[in-house]
Design a protein around this motif. Structure first.
Motif, PDB file in Angstrom:
ATOM      1  N   ASP A  88      -8.401  34.472  83.697  1.00 48.00           N
ATOM      2  CA  ASP A  88      -7.023  34.018  83.875  1.00 48.00           C
ATOM      3  C   ASP A  88      -6.315  33.674  82.572  1.00 48.00           C
ATOM      4  OD1 ASP A  88      -7.403  34.344  86.564  1.00 48.00           O
ATOM      5  OD2 ASP A  88      -7.720  32.216  87.002  1.00 48.00           O
ATOM      6  N   GLY A  89      -7.024  33.788  81.453  1.00 43.85           N
ATOM      7  CA  GLY A  89      -6.393  33.511  80.166  1.00 43.85           C
ATOM      8  C   GLY A  89      -6.237  32.038  79.846  1.00 43.85           C
ATOM      9  N   ASP A  90      -7.202  31.213  80.263  1.00 43.33           N
ATOM     10  CA  ASP A  90      -7.187  29.776  79.954  1.00 43.33           C
ATOM     11  C   ASP A  90      -7.069  29.573  78.441  1.00 43.33           C
ATOM     12  OD1 ASP A  90      -8.621  27.105  79.259  1.00 43.33           O
ATOM     13  OD2 ASP A  90      -8.330  26.954  81.427  1.00 43.33           O
ATOM     14  N   LYS A  91      -6.232  28.644  78.026  1.00 46.12           N
ATOM     15  CA  LYS A  91      -5.975  28.455  76.597  1.00 46.12           C
ATOM     16  C   LYS A  91      -7.191  27.937  75.833  1.00 46.12           C
ATOM     17  CE  LYS A  91      -0.975  27.747  76.957  1.00 46.12           C
ATOM     18  NZ  LYS A  91       0.164  26.807  76.701  1.00 46.12           N
ATOM     19  N   LEU A  92      -7.978  27.051  76.476  1.00 45.06           N
ATOM     20  CA  LEU A  92      -9.159  26.489  75.810  1.00 45.06           C
ATOM     21  C   LEU A  92     -10.404  27.359  75.996  1.00 45.06           C
ATOM     22  CD1 LEU A  92      -9.174  22.609  76.420  1.00 45.06           C
ATOM     23  CD2 LEU A  92      -8.725  23.830  74.300  1.00 45.06           C
ATOM     24  N   VAL A  93     -10.534  27.951  77.179  1.00 44.59           N
ATOM     25  CA  VAL A  93     -11.740  28.711  77.522  1.00 44.59           C
ATOM     26  C   VAL A  93     -11.430  30.195  77.456  1.00 44.59           C
ATOM     27  CG1 VAL A  93     -13.536  29.079  79.266  1.00 44.59           C
ATOM     28  CG2 VAL A  93     -12.474  26.822  79.018  1.00 44.59           C
ATOM     29  N   THR A  94     -11.702  30.795  76.305  1.00 45.23           N
ATOM     30  CA  THR A  94     -11.335  32.199  76.085  1.00 45.23           C
ATOM     31  C   THR A  94     -12.540  33.137  76.083  1.00 45.23           C
ATOM     32  OG1 THR A  94     -11.410  31.811  73.682  1.00 45.23           O
ATOM     33  CG2 THR A  94      -9.268  31.570  74.784  1.00 45.23           C
ATOM     34  N   ALA A  95     -13.752  32.574  76.200  1.00 42.83           N
ATOM     35  CA  ALA A  95     -14.952  33.414  76.190  1.00 42.83           C
ATOM     36  C   ALA A  95     -16.119  32.674  76.830  1.00 42.83           C
ATOM     37  CB  ALA A  95     -15.319  33.829  74.769  1.00 42.83           C
ATOM     38  N   ASN A  96     -17.147  33.434  77.168  1.00 46.24           N
ATOM     39  CA  ASN A  96     -18.371  32.887  77.733  1.00 46.24           C
ATOM     40  C   ASN A  96     -19.520  33.770  77.270  1.00 46.24           C
ATOM     41  OD1 ASN A  96     -20.380  32.100  80.109  1.00 46.24           O
ATOM     42  ND2 ASN A  96     -18.682  30.662  80.200  1.00 46.24           N
ATOM     43  N   VAL A  97     -20.750  33.300  77.481  1.00 46.90           N
ATOM     44  CA  VAL A  97     -21.937  34.074  77.118  1.00 46.90           C
ATOM     45  C   VAL A  97     -22.882  34.089  78.315  1.00 46.90           C
ATOM     46  CG1 VAL A  97     -23.868  34.330  75.524  1.00 46.90           C
ATOM     47  CG2 VAL A  97     -21.695  33.383  74.702  1.00 46.90           C
ATOM     48  N   THR A  98     -23.360  35.261  78.691  1.00 52.78           N
ATOM     49  CA  THR A  98     -24.183  35.370  79.899  1.00 52.78           C
ATOM     50  C   THR A  98     -25.587  34.800  79.704  1.00 52.78           C
ATOM     51  OG1 THR A  98     -24.980  37.587  79.318  1.00 52.78           O
ATOM     52  CG2 THR A  98     -22.963  37.444  80.629  1.00 52.78           C
ATOM     53  N   TYR A  99     -26.113  34.228  80.794  1.00 52.13           N
ATOM     54  CA  TYR A  99     -27.493  33.749  80.854  1.00 52.13           C
ATOM     55  C   TYR A  99     -27.778  33.476  82.324  1.00 52.13           C
ATOM     56  CZ  TYR A  99     -31.797  31.706  79.056  1.00 52.13           C
ATOM     57  OH  TYR A  99     -33.118  31.463  78.753  1.00 52.13           O
ATOM     58  N   SER A 100     -28.176  34.506  83.046  1.00 54.74           N
ATOM     59  CA  SER A 100     -28.191  34.458  84.498  1.00 54.74           C
ATOM     60  C   SER A 100     -29.414  33.765  85.092  1.00 54.74           C
ATOM     61  CB  SER A 100     -28.134  35.885  85.063  1.00 54.74           C
ATOM     62  OG  SER A 100     -28.306  35.860  86.456  1.00 54.74           O
ATOM     63  N   PRO A 101     -29.207  32.883  86.094  1.00 60.05           N
ATOM     64  CA  PRO A 101     -30.348  32.276  86.786  1.00 60.05           C
ATOM     65  C   PRO A 101     -31.143  33.273  87.615  1.00 60.05           C
ATOM     66  CG  PRO A 101     -28.286  31.649  87.858  1.00 60.05           C
ATOM     67  CD  PRO A 101     -27.914  32.345  86.581  1.00 60.05           C
ATOM     68  N   SER A 102     -30.630  34.479  87.802  1.00 61.24           N
ATOM     69  CA  SER A 102     -31.382  35.487  88.550  1.00 61.24           C
ATOM     70  C   SER A 102     -32.605  35.984  87.785  1.00 61.24           C
ATOM     71  CB  SER A 102     -30.479  36.678  88.905  1.00 61.24           C
ATOM     72  OG  SER A 102     -30.134  37.414  87.751  1.00 61.24           O
ATOM     73  N   MET A 103     -32.803  35.499  86.561  1.00 61.02           N
ATOM     74  CA  MET A 103     -34.013  35.879  85.824  1.00 61.02           C
ATOM     75  C   MET A 103     -35.276  35.417  86.557  1.00 61.02           C
ATOM     76  SD  MET A 103     -34.075  33.280  82.553  1.00 61.02           S
ATOM     77  CE  MET A 103     -32.391  33.660  82.059  1.00 61.02           C
ATOM     78  N   ILE A 104     -35.181  34.371  87.380  1.00 60.25           N
ATOM     79  CA  ILE A 104     -36.341  33.947  88.161  1.00 60.25           C
ATOM     80  C   ILE A 104     -36.729  35.038  89.161  1.00 60.25           C
ATOM     81  CG2 ILE A 104     -35.045  32.756  89.983  1.00 60.25           C
ATOM     82  CD1 ILE A 104     -38.332  31.500  88.427  1.00 60.25           C
ATOM     83  N   ALA A 105     -35.723  35.756  89.666  1.00 55.45           N
ATOM     84  CA  ALA A 105     -35.991  36.874  90.578  1.00 55.45           C
ATOM     85  C   ALA A 105     -36.696  38.002  89.837  1.00 55.45           C
ATOM     86  CB  ALA A 105     -34.683  37.373  91.188  1.00 55.45           C
TER      87      ALA A 105
END
Length: 317
Positions: A258-275
């Motif tokens: 949505d183009g949040d002014k403070l939150v412009t990026a993220n880094v993946t680290y999925s909990p599905s790794m347990i699967a």
């Protein structure tokens, strides 16, 4: 995002599961994970239980027992019971913390139990047979490189660390290594927020009280980012221009979309790794095919341009 990453990983290992199961080996698999104390571990519990059903259906006669623990001591007791009472011969464990679980896991392994450690590595790798995790150094490196570029190579940053674990050390060391290449950026402080919203809120309150100019925050986790943003809003601070969390919680992927002014990026680290870990371990134990000593799932930078690929509103996290 979880389903997307699981699908991608499954494609990579899919050939392992298309071959017919060999019924002569029917392991009893214990799965030990932290309780849903925050969003990411809530996702872990979801994937563990979902995959239990899939594995038992795929390999008739195999038994999977999932246990959740609210503390390191409870988890240590549970894995001892899994071995002594439930007679497991295989353990897939995501440790609550690294150091307190290393000896209990080593003791179980010494009794002939095959051990796969997931995510939070033990302090002694000899206590495990296999290790499955996200790319923790990559997690810190990707976040650091993005933040350095977004900050224009200058400014003040604070860091919120997770629970004291091997993976937290790997993430922070990699992040700090990136920052060393940008002398114009000053890391003011780093404190443990324990991957918890309330703890992160308190840590960020302390940072805001002590430092009059904070340009960016590496929250290093989306749950902690929630606490960080709440503290910033309550303090009515306008100096903070960037908050980077991590792990791909759907609410934060949506903010990026949505183009949040403070939150412009993220880094993946999925909990599905347990699967992934449970399926790899079950396949190896049933068929006798050796399991890789280490399986690493890459961390990916999520920006507005690719966020839609990682947004699944119906996912548990």
């Amino acid at each position: 995002m979880q389903r997307r990453l699981f699908a991608l990983t499954a494609l990579a290992i899919g050939t392992l599961f298309t071959a017919p199961a060999f019924a002569q080996n029917k392991p009893v698999i214990g799965v030990s994970v932290p309780a849903a104390t925050h969003g990411w571990t809530g996702g872990v519990v979801y994937w563990a239980n979902r995959t239990k059903d899939e594995v038992e259906k795929q390999y008739p006669g195999v038994k999977v027992i999932v246990k959740t623990a609210a503390s390191p001591s409870e988890q240590a007791n549970q894995i001892q019971d899994l071995q002594a009472v439930n007679k497991i011969d295989t353990l897939v464990i995501l440790p609550f913390e690294s150091a307190p679980l290393t000896r209990p896991v080593a003791q179980v392994k010494s009794k002939g139990v095959f051990v796969t450690v997931v995510d939070r590595g033990l302090t002694d790798p000899n206590a495990q047979n296999a290790y499955v995790a996200g790319d923790n150094p990559g997690f810190g490196k990707v976040a650091g490189e993005y933040m350095a570029k977004a900050m224009g190579g200058k400014g003040n940053v604070v860091i919120l660390r997770g629970i004291p674990t091997v993976i937290d050390n790997q993430r922070v060391d990699a992040f700090n290594e990136v920052m060393k290449a940008h002398p114009g950026i000053k890391v003011l402080d780093a404190k443990h927020g324990n991957w918890n919203r309330d703890d992160a809120f308190k840590v960020m309150q302390d940072f805001l009280t002590r430092f009059k100019q904070i340009d960016a925050v590496w929250a290093s986790d989306d749950d902690m980012a929630v606490g960080v943003q709440r503290a910033i809003e309550q303090a009515k601070r306008t100096d903070v221009k960037l908050v980077v969390g991590g792990a791909g919680a759907k609410d934060y992927i949506k903010k990026v979309m949505d183009g949040d002014k403070l939150v412009t990026a993220n880094v993946t680290y999925s909990p599905s790794m347990i699967a992934d870990a449970l399926k790899l371990t079950a396949e190896s134990r049933v068929t006798g095919k050796p399991m890789p000593a280490t399986t690493i799932i890459p961390s990916v930078l999520v920006t507005k341009e690719n966020a839609a690929k990682y947004y699944f509103p119906d996912s548990p996290y």
